[in-house]
Motif scaffolding. Structure first.
Motif, PDB file in Angstrom:
ATOM      1  N   ILE A 197      -1.160  -1.385   6.255  1.00 36.24           N
ATOM      2  CA  ILE A 197      -2.338  -0.934   7.267  1.00 36.24           C
ATOM      3  C   ILE A 197      -3.514  -1.293   6.555  1.00 36.24           C
ATOM      4  CG2 ILE A 197      -3.353   0.511   8.827  1.00 36.24           C
ATOM      5  CD1 ILE A 197      -0.803   1.728   9.309  1.00 36.24           C
ATOM      6  N   VAL A 198      -4.376  -1.971   6.913  1.00 37.70           N
ATOM      7  CA  VAL A 198      -5.607  -2.189   6.182  1.00 37.70           C
ATOM      8  C   VAL A 198      -6.704  -1.759   7.123  1.00 37.70           C
ATOM      9  CG1 VAL A 198      -7.184  -4.100   5.213  1.00 37.70           C
ATOM     10  CG2 VAL A 198      -4.777  -4.161   4.951  1.00 37.70           C
ATOM     11  N   GLU A 199      -7.681  -0.899   6.375  1.00 41.08           N
ATOM     12  CA  GLU A 199      -8.537  -0.208   7.332  1.00 41.08           C
ATOM     13  C   GLU A 199      -9.717  -0.262   6.412  1.00 41.08           C
ATOM     14  OE1 GLU A 199      -9.794   0.819   9.928  1.00 41.08           O
ATOM     15  OE2 GLU A 199      -9.191   2.732  10.754  1.00 41.08           O
ATOM     16  N   ASP A 200     -10.879  -0.187   7.082  1.00 39.51           N
ATOM     17  CA  ASP A 200     -12.429  -0.144   6.492  1.00 39.51           C
ATOM     18  C   ASP A 200     -12.634   1.015   5.937  1.00 39.51           C
ATOM     19  OD1 ASP A 200     -12.388   1.091   8.865  1.00 39.51           O
ATOM     20  OD2 ASP A 200     -14.261   0.145   9.842  1.00 39.51           O
ATOM     21  N   ILE A 201     -12.569   2.074   6.570  1.00 38.00           N
ATOM     22  CA  ILE A 201     -12.894   3.573   6.120  1.00 38.00           C
ATOM     23  C   ILE A 201     -12.028   4.586   6.889  1.00 38.00           C
ATOM     24  CG2 ILE A 201     -14.993   3.606   7.750  1.00 38.00           C
ATOM     25  CD1 ILE A 201     -16.446   5.128   5.506  1.00 38.00           C
ATOM     26  N   ILE A 202     -11.781   5.845   6.083  1.00 33.11           N
ATOM     27  CA  ILE A 202     -10.989   6.883   6.681  1.00 33.11           C
ATOM     28  C   ILE A 202     -12.088   8.058   6.437  1.00 33.11           C
ATOM     29  CG2 ILE A 202      -9.202   8.323   6.458  1.00 33.11           C
ATOM     30  CD1 ILE A 202      -7.591   6.020   5.085  1.00 33.11           C
ATOM     31  N   ASP A 203     -12.534   8.425   7.618  1.00 30.38           N
ATOM     32  CA  ASP A 203     -13.335   9.551   7.672  1.00 30.38           C
ATOM     33  C   ASP A 203     -12.499  10.766   7.977  1.00 30.38           C
ATOM     34  OD1 ASP A 203     -16.024  10.437   8.054  1.00 30.38           O
ATOM     35  OD2 ASP A 203     -15.869  10.298  10.109  1.00 30.38           O
ATOM     36  N   ASP A 205     -13.252   5.508   1.440  1.00 29.46           N
ATOM     37  CA  ASP A 205     -12.687   6.882   1.801  1.00 29.46           C
ATOM     38  C   ASP A 205     -13.790   7.922   1.592  1.00 29.46           C
ATOM     39  OD1 ASP A 205     -10.912   9.158   2.634  1.00 29.46           O
ATOM     40  OD2 ASP A 205      -9.622   8.750   0.816  1.00 29.46           O
ATOM     41  N   LYS A 206     -13.820   8.701   2.646  1.00 27.95           N
ATOM     42  CA  LYS A 206     -14.669  10.026   2.689  1.00 27.95           C
ATOM     43  C   LYS A 206     -13.714  11.054   2.487  1.00 27.95           C
ATOM     44  CE  LYS A 206     -18.430   8.244   5.797  1.00 27.95           C
ATOM     45  NZ  LYS A 206     -18.883   8.500   6.920  1.00 27.95           N
ATOM     46  N   PRO A 207     -13.281  11.637   1.554  1.00 28.97           N
ATOM     47  CA  PRO A 207     -12.420  12.518   1.588  1.00 28.97           C
ATOM     48  C   PRO A 207     -12.888  14.068   1.937  1.00 28.97           C
ATOM     49  CG  PRO A 207     -12.747  11.812  -0.684  1.00 28.97           C
ATOM     50  CD  PRO A 207     -13.592  11.134   0.114  1.00 28.97           C
ATOM     51  N   GLU A 208     -14.258  14.263   1.761  1.00 31.01           N
ATOM     52  CA  GLU A 208     -14.635  15.502   2.125  1.00 31.01           C
ATOM     53  C   GLU A 208     -14.705  15.922   3.783  1.00 31.01           C
ATOM     54  OE1 GLU A 208     -18.980  15.637   1.448  1.00 31.01           O
ATOM     55  OE2 GLU A 208     -18.799  14.600  -0.338  1.00 31.01           O
ATOM     56  N   VAL A 217      -2.608  12.323   6.130  1.00 35.34           N
ATOM     57  CA  VAL A 217      -2.720  10.860   5.997  1.00 35.34           C
ATOM     58  C   VAL A 217      -2.649  10.672   4.585  1.00 35.34           C
ATOM     59  CG1 VAL A 217      -4.885   9.061   6.046  1.00 35.34           C
ATOM     60  CG2 VAL A 217      -4.160  10.662   8.218  1.00 35.34           C
ATOM     61  N   LYS A 218      -1.996   9.953   3.945  1.00 41.27           N
ATOM     62  CA  LYS A 218      -1.591   9.554   2.582  1.00 41.27           C
ATOM     63  C   LYS A 218      -2.188   8.060   2.398  1.00 41.27           C
ATOM     64  CE  LYS A 218       2.098   9.185  -0.911  1.00 41.27           C
ATOM     65  NZ  LYS A 218       2.146   7.543  -0.741  1.00 41.27           N
ATOM     66  N   VAL A 219      -3.168   7.909   1.499  1.00 38.63           N
ATOM     67  CA  VAL A 219      -3.653   6.711   1.168  1.00 38.63           C
ATOM     68  C   VAL A 219      -3.160   6.342  -0.074  1.00 38.63           C
ATOM     69  CG1 VAL A 219      -5.884   5.426   1.062  1.00 38.63           C
ATOM     70  CG2 VAL A 219      -6.163   7.679   2.294  1.00 38.63           C
ATOM     71  N   PHE A 233     -12.989   2.635  -2.729  1.00 34.79           N
ATOM     72  CA  PHE A 233     -13.909   3.612  -3.365  1.00 34.79           C
ATOM     73  C   PHE A 233     -14.002   4.719  -2.460  1.00 34.79           C
ATOM     74  CE2 PHE A 233     -15.574  -0.960  -3.603  1.00 34.79           C
ATOM     75  CZ  PHE A 233     -15.926  -0.738  -5.059  1.00 34.79           C
ATOM     76  N   GLU A 234     -14.002   5.820  -3.121  1.00 34.97           N
ATOM     77  CA  GLU A 234     -14.356   7.110  -2.621  1.00 34.97           C
ATOM     78  C   GLU A 234     -15.905   7.200  -2.592  1.00 34.97           C
ATOM     79  OE1 GLU A 234     -12.275  10.439  -4.216  1.00 34.97           O
ATOM     80  OE2 GLU A 234     -10.412   9.881  -3.721  1.00 34.97           O
ATOM     81  N   VAL A 235     -16.088   7.546  -1.221  1.00 33.55           N
ATOM     82  CA  VAL A 235     -17.705   7.629  -1.069  1.00 33.55           C
ATOM     83  C   VAL A 235     -18.245   8.925  -0.453  1.00 33.55           C
ATOM     84  CG1 VAL A 235     -18.171   5.182  -0.767  1.00 33.55           C
ATOM     85  CG2 VAL A 235     -17.629   6.474   1.441  1.00 33.55           C
TER      86      VAL A 235
END
Ligand code: IMP
Ligand code: MG
Length: 177
Positions: free
Chosen positions: A95-101, A128-131, A138-140, A145-147
């Protein structure tokens, strides 16, 4: 209100990171075919660029889900707007995603797609915005980049459907006139 975009990650950095991800995925999927699933519309720019740097066979399919309105705030509601064209049974699915929020979209999607019995199911995201995560399942597997927690646009990501075509990743600023 006026809109302004500042550069967060420039074009060269994005391109070279996507190249690295392509190399890593090519190694991990040696002897297999990667069945890429791009989540419309945000992941299109990333998915096609990533696919160009994968050296094992690649097949592609797309689906469209929605968890956001036209603004910048998560509703928590996920709906399938357009389903996949092909079955997943026996395929090595990426699965290819733009951003995980918050992770709500992917949490729902991974569960749904697992029922279709792929041989394997992995997840690749440009950002990825882990915060911001509110789910813990959800395991990436591959992250560009983490942002930090800022609203980003460009490289497929939009604000009210605009800015997807920017070749870099920018931060959206809304300013009073
Ligand atoms: P989640 O379900 O909260 O993880 O939301 C994921 C989806 O929300 C992403 O696939 C994006 O389409 C959208 N999204 C989340 N954060 C941003 C952002 O900073 N800019 C643009 N779209 C975003
Ligand atoms: Mg998306």
């Amino acid at each position: 209100m006026s809109e302004r975009v500042s550069v967060m990650i420039d074009e060269e950095k994005v391109d070279s990171r996507i190249r690295e991800l392509g190399e890593k995925i090519s190694k991990d999927y040696e002897g297999k075919t990667v069945h890429m699933i791009g989540i419309l519309k945000g992941s299109v720019f990333f998915a096609t660029e990533l696919a160009k740097h994968i050296t094992v066979p690649v097949t592609m399919d797309f689906m469209s889900v929605s968890s956001y309105g036209d603004g910048t705030c998560s509703t928590g509601i996920v709906k399938i707007i357009k389903d996949l064209d092909e079955p997943l049974e026996g395929k090595d699915v990426l699965i290819v995603e733009d951003i995980i929020d918050t992770g709500r979209t992917l949490s729902y999607l991974m569960k749904t797609l697992r029922h279709r019995k792929p041989a394997s199911l992995h997840l690749c995201t440009l950002l990825d915005k882990p915060e911001r995560r509110v789910v813990d399942d959800v395991k990436v597997d591959y992250t560009g980049f983490e942002v930090p927690d800022e609203f980003v646009v460009g490289y497929g990501m939009d604000y009210a459907q605009k800015y997807r075509n920017l070749p870099y990743i920018g931060v959206m600023h809304l300013e009073d006139d």
